[in-house]
Write an enzyme that holds these catalytic residues in place. Structure first.
Site, PDB file in Angstrom:
ATOM      1  N   PRO A 148       0.779  -1.235   0.000  1.00 26.99           N
ATOM      2  CA  PRO A 148       0.000   0.000   0.000  1.00 26.99           C
ATOM      3  C   PRO A 148       0.810   1.285   0.000  1.00 26.99           C
ATOM      4  O   PRO A 148       0.235   2.366  -0.039  1.00 26.99           O
ATOM      5  CB  PRO A 148      -0.795  -0.121   1.296  1.00 26.99           C
ATOM      6  CG  PRO A 148       0.125  -0.865   2.207  1.00 26.99           C
ATOM      7  CD  PRO A 148       0.851  -1.849   1.331  1.00 26.99           C
TER       8      PRO A 148
ATOM      9  N   ASP B 130       3.725   0.971 -11.539  1.00 24.82           N
ATOM     10  CA  ASP B 130       2.575   1.862 -11.430  1.00 24.82           C
ATOM     11  C   ASP B 130       3.002   3.191 -10.804  1.00 24.82           C
ATOM     12  O   ASP B 130       4.084   3.321 -10.238  1.00 24.82           O
ATOM     13  CB  ASP B 130       1.491   1.232 -10.557  1.00 24.82           C
ATOM     14  CG  ASP B 130       0.732   0.125 -11.270  1.00 24.82           C
ATOM     15  OD1 ASP B 130       0.890  -0.013 -12.492  1.00 24.82           O
ATOM     16  OD2 ASP B 130      -0.017  -0.606 -10.590  1.00 24.82           O
TER      17      ASP B 130
ATOM     18  N   LYS C 144      -1.577   4.028 -14.040  1.00 23.44           N
ATOM     19  CA  LYS C 144      -2.855   4.634 -14.393  1.00 23.44           C
ATOM     20  C   LYS C 144      -3.330   5.477 -13.220  1.00 23.44           C
ATOM     21  O   LYS C 144      -3.196   5.101 -12.064  1.00 23.44           O
ATOM     22  CB  LYS C 144      -3.906   3.569 -14.699  1.00 23.44           C
ATOM     23  CG  LYS C 144      -3.521   2.613 -15.811  1.00 23.44           C
ATOM     24  CD  LYS C 144      -4.624   1.581 -16.011  1.00 23.44           C
ATOM     25  CE  LYS C 144      -4.224   0.568 -17.069  1.00 23.44           C
ATOM     26  NZ  LYS C 144      -3.128  -0.293 -16.609  1.00 23.44           N
TER      27      LYS C 144
ATOM     28  N   GLY D  56       0.743  -1.543  -7.441  1.00 29.13           N
ATOM     29  CA  GLY D  56       0.366  -1.115  -6.104  1.00 29.13           C
ATOM     30  C   GLY D  56      -0.577  -2.112  -5.457  1.00 29.13           C
ATOM     31  O   GLY D  56      -1.396  -2.746  -6.126  1.00 29.13           O
ATOM     32  N   GLY D  57      -0.458  -2.281  -4.140  1.00 25.84           N
ATOM     33  CA  GLY D  57      -1.339  -3.200  -3.431  1.00 25.84           C
ATOM     34  C   GLY D  57      -1.043  -4.638  -3.795  1.00 25.84           C
ATOM     35  O   GLY D  57       0.090  -5.104  -3.728  1.00 25.84           O
ATOM     36  N   ASP D  58      -2.088  -5.353  -4.199  1.00 24.70           N
ATOM     37  CA  ASP D  58      -1.977  -6.756  -4.583  1.00 24.70           C
ATOM     38  C   ASP D  58      -2.382  -6.902  -6.047  1.00 24.70           C
ATOM     39  O   ASP D  58      -3.349  -6.281  -6.489  1.00 24.70           O
ATOM     40  CB  ASP D  58      -2.896  -7.612  -3.711  1.00 24.70           C
ATOM     41  CG  ASP D  58      -2.820  -9.081  -4.080  1.00 24.70           C
ATOM     42  OD1 ASP D  58      -1.948  -9.774  -3.529  1.00 24.70           O
ATOM     43  OD2 ASP D  58      -3.610  -9.531  -4.932  1.00 24.70           O
TER      44      ASP D  58
ATOM     45  N   ALA E  92      -4.460  -2.219  -0.196  1.00 27.39           N
ATOM     46  CA  ALA E  92      -4.653  -0.915   0.455  1.00 27.39           C
ATOM     47  C   ALA E  92      -5.597  -1.003   1.646  1.00 27.39           C
ATOM     48  O   ALA E  92      -5.386  -0.346   2.668  1.00 27.39           O
ATOM     49  CB  ALA E  92      -5.173   0.097  -0.560  1.00 27.39           C
TER      50      ALA E  92
ATOM     51  N   MET F  70     -11.647   2.704  -5.529  1.00 34.54           N
ATOM     52  CA  MET F  70     -11.927   3.545  -6.701  1.00 34.54           C
ATOM     53  C   MET F  70     -13.352   4.103  -6.669  1.00 34.54           C
ATOM     54  O   MET F  70     -14.024   4.169  -7.681  1.00 34.54           O
ATOM     55  CB  MET F  70     -11.693   2.750  -7.994  1.00 34.54           C
ATOM     56  CG  MET F  70     -10.267   2.235  -8.129  1.00 34.54           C
ATOM     57  SD  MET F  70     -10.051   1.016  -9.454  1.00 34.54           S
ATOM     58  CE  MET F  70     -10.882  -0.413  -8.737  1.00 34.54           C
TER      59      MET F  70
END
Length: 298
Positions: free
Chosen positions: A32, A55, A77, A108-110, A139, A190
């Site tokens: 995260p 990313d 993105k 990012g994250g998983d 996250a 998101m």
């Protein structure tokens, strides 16, 4: 008689991972935000990489784990702004792997939690490219630890649901809002731009207006902020505090528990200490992430 506990050998953490062969791709979860939340396996893969496709918002310390000679390509993105379309990212990974490079796709994250890792793996396998996925701290889990915001608790939530705030093109409703119950936590990825619509849909399907909510901006990063309120004011909170992506919406009674824990912590004069005040994600990281991405033509 109490027998002493024999500590595990330290070599366990430095043991070699399975081979990362040339011409293959590793989809790596970067976690995260904090570099020290990266898994050992992901760090090992980065140290062997010949090319890194990363990313936005990746900690500079994580990028520096790759060899200096490794190609670094920013393909990240952001909302309504894509450095590269997904199809081009897929083709770039395939082209680099076919050159015999070890390709690290740093996400990012998983990779498999709203990260399009499944799409990328399908494209790679369909092209005959060997690939693997290395999990990362998502996250939501990072935010839960950073903010003392348990996502489940016997007295507040018997389950947790991870959903996306993006509607399908032409759709007026989010399907998951129809069956969300008061005894579960909902974490919306998101969803910041849809906050008002999400609240409206949940209220229309029976969620109480005073359901606690939290909006977490930049979870586990130095700019982390958390704003709490009620479901009926979710959209207004996002506007009032000028919250920006990346952000999570956390909906349910556990937000009240978070507030209780925060009050107890404040009364004790204790901070969580989850983010190191000297964390690297400032000047050096900003400089790397703003630098022009390397251009590559297959």
């Amino acid at each position: 008689m109490i027998r002493p506990v024999t500590p595990l050998p330290r070599a366990g953490l430095s043991a070699s991972a399975p081979p990362f062969p040339p011409g293959s791709v590793a989809l790596l979860g970067a976690g995260p935000g904090c570099a020290d939340l990266l898994t050992v396996r992901a760090a090992q893969r980065l140290a062997q990489a010949d090319a890194v496709l990363y990313d936005h918002l990746i900690d500079a310390e994580i990028l520096q784990l790759a060899p200096p000679s490794a190609r670094r390509v920013c393909v990240g993105k952001r909302a309504s702004r894509h450095t590269l379309p997904q199809a081009e990212i897929n083709q770039l990974m395939i082209a680099l792997a076919r050159q015999g490079l070890r390709v690290a796709r740093l996400k990012g994250g998983d990779p498999f939690m709203f990260g399009r890792g499944g799409e990328e793996m399908r494209a790679l396998l369909a092209a005959g490219i060997r690939c693997e996925a290395v999990p990362g701290v998502s996250a939501a889990l990072g935010a839960a630890a950073s903010l003392a915001l348990p996502l489940t608790h016997r007295d507040y939530a018997q389950g947790c649901r991870f959903v996306t705030g993006h509607r399908r093109e032409g759709a007026s409703a989010l399907a998951w809002t129809a069956d969300s119950g008061p005894d579960e936590t909902v974490v919306v990825y998101m969803g910041l731009g849809e906050a008002a619509h999400i609240a409206e849909q949940l209220l229309n399907h029976g969620r109480a207006p005073d359901t606690p909510v939290a909006i977490v901006e930049q979870a586990c990063m130095p700019g982390e902020r958390c704003v709490c309120g009620r479901l009926s004011e979710l959209g207004r909170l996002a506007e009032q505090y000028r919250l920006r992506a990346p952000a999570l919406l956390i909906i349910g009674g556990v937000v009240r528990l978070h507030q209780e824990l925060a009050a107890l912590r404040a009364a004790l004069g204790h901070g969580l200490g989850f983010l190191d005040p000297g964390h690297s994600a400032a000047p050096a990281a900003a400089a790397i992430l703003r630098a022009p991405s390397h251009e590559y033509t297959p």
